[in-house]
Design an enzyme around this catalytic site. Structure first.
Site, PDB file in Angstrom:
ATOM      1  N   TYR A 253     112.360 120.720 110.557  1.00 13.21           N
ATOM      2  CA  TYR A 253     112.032 121.254 111.878  1.00 13.21           C
ATOM      3  C   TYR A 253     112.651 122.627 112.131  1.00 13.21           C
ATOM      4  O   TYR A 253     113.497 122.796 113.006  1.00 13.21           O
ATOM      5  CB  TYR A 253     112.394 120.222 112.962  1.00 13.21           C
ATOM      6  CG  TYR A 253     111.443 119.059 112.891  1.00 13.21           C
ATOM      7  CD1 TYR A 253     110.276 119.040 113.645  1.00 13.21           C
ATOM      8  CD2 TYR A 253     111.668 118.007 111.998  1.00 13.21           C
ATOM      9  CE1 TYR A 253     109.369 117.994 113.535  1.00 13.21           C
ATOM     10  CE2 TYR A 253     110.772 116.964 111.877  1.00 13.21           C
ATOM     11  CZ  TYR A 253     109.622 116.957 112.651  1.00 13.21           C
ATOM     12  OH  TYR A 253     108.722 115.936 112.525  1.00 13.21           O
ATOM     13  N   HIS A 256     108.215 127.193 109.513  1.00 11.74           N
ATOM     14  CA  HIS A 256     107.909 127.840 108.229  1.00 11.74           C
ATOM     15  C   HIS A 256     106.405 127.735 108.002  1.00 11.74           C
ATOM     16  O   HIS A 256     105.756 126.800 108.464  1.00 11.74           O
ATOM     17  CB  HIS A 256     108.701 127.180 107.090  1.00 11.74           C
ATOM     18  CG  HIS A 256     108.513 125.705 107.017  1.00 11.74           C
ATOM     19  ND1 HIS A 256     109.238 124.825 107.787  1.00 11.74           N
ATOM     20  CD2 HIS A 256     107.655 124.949 106.297  1.00 11.74           C
ATOM     21  CE1 HIS A 256     108.837 123.589 107.532  1.00 11.74           C
ATOM     22  NE2 HIS A 256     107.872 123.634 106.634  1.00 11.74           N
ATOM     23  N   HIS A 258     103.242 127.842 105.138  1.00 13.38           N
ATOM     24  CA  HIS A 258     102.928 127.639 103.715  1.00 13.38           C
ATOM     25  C   HIS A 258     101.846 128.637 103.285  1.00 13.38           C
ATOM     26  O   HIS A 258     100.844 128.810 103.996  1.00 13.38           O
ATOM     27  CB  HIS A 258     102.395 126.231 103.470  1.00 13.38           C
ATOM     28  CG  HIS A 258     103.332 125.142 103.918  1.00 13.38           C
ATOM     29  ND1 HIS A 258     103.989 124.321 103.039  1.00 13.38           N
ATOM     30  CD2 HIS A 258     103.738 124.743 105.140  1.00 13.38           C
ATOM     31  CE1 HIS A 258     104.742 123.461 103.702  1.00 13.38           C
ATOM     32  NE2 HIS A 258     104.601 123.695 104.987  1.00 13.38           N
TER      33      HIS A 258
HETATM   34  P1  M7G Z   1     107.273 120.767 105.371  1.00 13.00           P
HETATM   35  O1  M7G Z   1     105.926 121.042 105.920  1.00 13.00           O
HETATM   36  O2  M7G Z   1     108.437 120.747 106.341  1.00 13.00           O
HETATM   37  O3  M7G Z   1     107.345 119.403 104.630  1.00 13.00           O
HETATM   38  O4  M7G Z   1     107.519 121.863 104.261  1.00 13.00           O
HETATM   39  P2  M7G Z   1     106.598 118.777 103.377  1.00 13.00           P
HETATM   40  O5  M7G Z   1     107.709 118.634 102.345  1.00 13.00           O
HETATM   41  O6  M7G Z   1     106.125 117.462 103.902  1.00 13.00           O
HETATM   42  O7  M7G Z   1     105.524 119.703 102.967  1.00 13.00           O
HETATM   43  C1  M7G Z   1     108.746 122.166 103.734  1.00 13.00           C
HETATM   44  C2  M7G Z   1     108.517 122.944 102.459  1.00 13.00           C
HETATM   45  O8  M7G Z   1     109.766 123.425 101.995  1.00 13.00           O
HETATM   46  C3  M7G Z   1     107.947 122.055 101.357  1.00 13.00           C
HETATM   47  O9  M7G Z   1     106.782 122.660 100.826  1.00 13.00           O
HETATM   48  C4  M7G Z   1     109.087 121.945 100.349  1.00 13.00           C
HETATM   49  O10 M7G Z   1     108.628 121.868  99.019  1.00 13.00           O
HETATM   50  C5  M7G Z   1     109.878 123.210 100.600  1.00 13.00           C
HETATM   51  N1  M7G Z   1     111.310 123.080 100.298  1.00 13.00           N
HETATM   52  C6  M7G Z   1     112.091 122.017 100.566  1.00 13.00           C
HETATM   53  N2  M7G Z   1     113.364 122.292 100.171  1.00 13.00           N
HETATM   54  C7  M7G Z   1     114.485 121.371 100.311  1.00 13.00           C
HETATM   55  C8  M7G Z   1     113.380 123.539  99.623  1.00 13.00           C
HETATM   56  C9  M7G Z   1     114.413 124.346  99.045  1.00 13.00           C
HETATM   57  O11 M7G Z   1     115.600 123.992  98.932  1.00 13.00           O
HETATM   58  N3  M7G Z   1     114.024 125.591  98.621  1.00 13.00           N
HETATM   59  C10 M7G Z   1     112.722 126.027  98.724  1.00 13.00           C
HETATM   60  N4  M7G Z   1     112.444 127.251  98.261  1.00 13.00           N
HETATM   61  N5  M7G Z   1     111.747 125.281  99.266  1.00 13.00           N
HETATM   62  C11 M7G Z   1     112.070 124.038  99.718  1.00 13.00           C
END
Ligand code: M7G
Length: 316
Positions: A253, A256, A258
């Site tokens: 939360y 961000h 995508h």
């Molecule tokens: P989200 O929409 O909050 O959740 O996206 P989702 O995982 O259900 O898609 C968060 C995005 O951050 C995801 O695409 C994750 O792959 C990415 N992400 C998560 N972490 C913990 C990291 C990280 O440590 N580094 C990077 N670069 N990306 C991350």
């Protein structure tokens, strides 16, 4: 396989329980598998829960076969690859090919210590669609989010340049409309076929799509415009070949966005989870408080506490 085992015996895992696994992990010799959380043969991904023998807490290991980059292909169709025949029939031959180790990597993501919520996130289970009205957001979702969400320490580490600083592709440092663009965890940044970047905003008080209103338009437009420009320059992909979107509900939360290659079926691009940035901008331009008023559907897993909250209130 035998080679891997030998490396595993000569364990290079840390000797202190408190040391982060990520400072010391060089092989999986000390990993004890507990169960397979999920598996997808089409995506060629498997998610395993286990422990590291000298570390406290659960661990999750995600293994994923990589797409063929130009470099991998170039180094696979060579004399150095071993090709074993399985059988042939008329003009058809079926072989198993072993490219050199360097071109044979499997992407591995390790989460340790993994919380129960992480385990639920990766556990294959029944899912439900909830139609979240503005009222339900205020009375059920928001109070839940305030108590129970994933830590976003990793986000602050990126924003403060403490982690992944060398992976940053673009930064606009403005506290109001600025953001950092970098490869998502899911992308090894080796080939555009599965291009996946995220733009993380500098503003700290935007939890999700629900919070967005007309005062955020300059920020959203800035992300769209500079994100596209940067990707065009660095990866030679025009804006018309990008899917630019926000998830609802997100896992983390802190707002961000995508950015994925349009031809790539990235995880989470389905209609009940993704909202195109251009549509978000349009909606807010038509109605400044659109996202505070509209019903937003979202998908939740059956064992997720948020599902249980909605069930408790008789909403499912
Ligand atoms: P989200 O929409 O909050 O959740 O996206 P989702 O995982 O259900 O898609 C968060 C995005 O951050 C995801 O695409 C994750 O792959 C990415 N992400 C998560 N972490 C913990 C990291 C990280 O440590 N580094 C990077 N670069 N990306 C991350």
């Amino acid at each position: 396989m035998a080679d891997n085992k030998e490396v595993g015996v000569d364990s290079t895992l840390g000797n202190t329980v408190n040391e982060s696994i990520h400072s010391v992990l060089t092989n999986f010799g000390n990993f004890q598998q507990k169960r397979i959380l999920s598996e997808n043969s089409q995506r060629k991904i498997i998610c395993v829960e286990g422990t590291f023998s000298d570390k406290e807490g659960s661990a999750i290991v995600l293994l994923e076969k990589k797409p063929f980059s130009e470099e991998i292909l170039k180094n696979t169709l060579t004399a150095e690859s071993v090709v074993n025949k399985e059988f042939s029939n008329d003009i058809y031959g079926f072989y198993e090919c072993f490219p050199k180790e360097k071109y044979n990597g499997v992407k591995a993501t390790v989460i340790h210590p993994a919380t129960e919520k992480h385990i639920i996130k990766y556990l294959s289970q029944e899912i439900h669609l909830i139609e979240e009205t503005a009222e339900l957001y205020k009375s059920i979702t928001l109070p839940f989010l305030e108590n129970e969400t994933f830590s976003i320490q990793w986000v602050f580490n990126i924003l403060e340049h403490k982690k992944e600083a060398d992976r940053i592709i673009f930064e606009d440092p403005s506290p109001d409309i600025g953001f950092i663009l970098l490869p998502d965890l899911k992308w090894d940044a080796k080939q555009v076929e599965d291009l996946y970047l995220i733009a993380i905003v500098h503003q700290k008080d935007i939890k999700s799509l629900r919070d967005l209103n007309d005062k955020h338009l300059p920020l959203l437009k800035n992300i769209k415009e500079k994100g596209i420009k940067t990707i065009e320059e660095k990866f030679r992909l025009p804006g018309s070949q990008l899917r630019i979107y926000v998830h609802y509900q997100p896992s983390f939360y802190h707002l961000h966005v995508h950015f994925t290659y349009l031809k790539y079926d990235a995880p989470g691009i389905f209609t009940e989870k993704s909202h195109l940035l251009s549509t978000i901008i349009e909606n807010i331009e038509l109605m400044p408080d659109y996202y505070q008023r509209v019903t937003l559907p979202f998908v939740v897993k059956e064992t997720d506490n948020l599902f249980l909250k909605y069930e408790e209130k008789g909403m499912i």
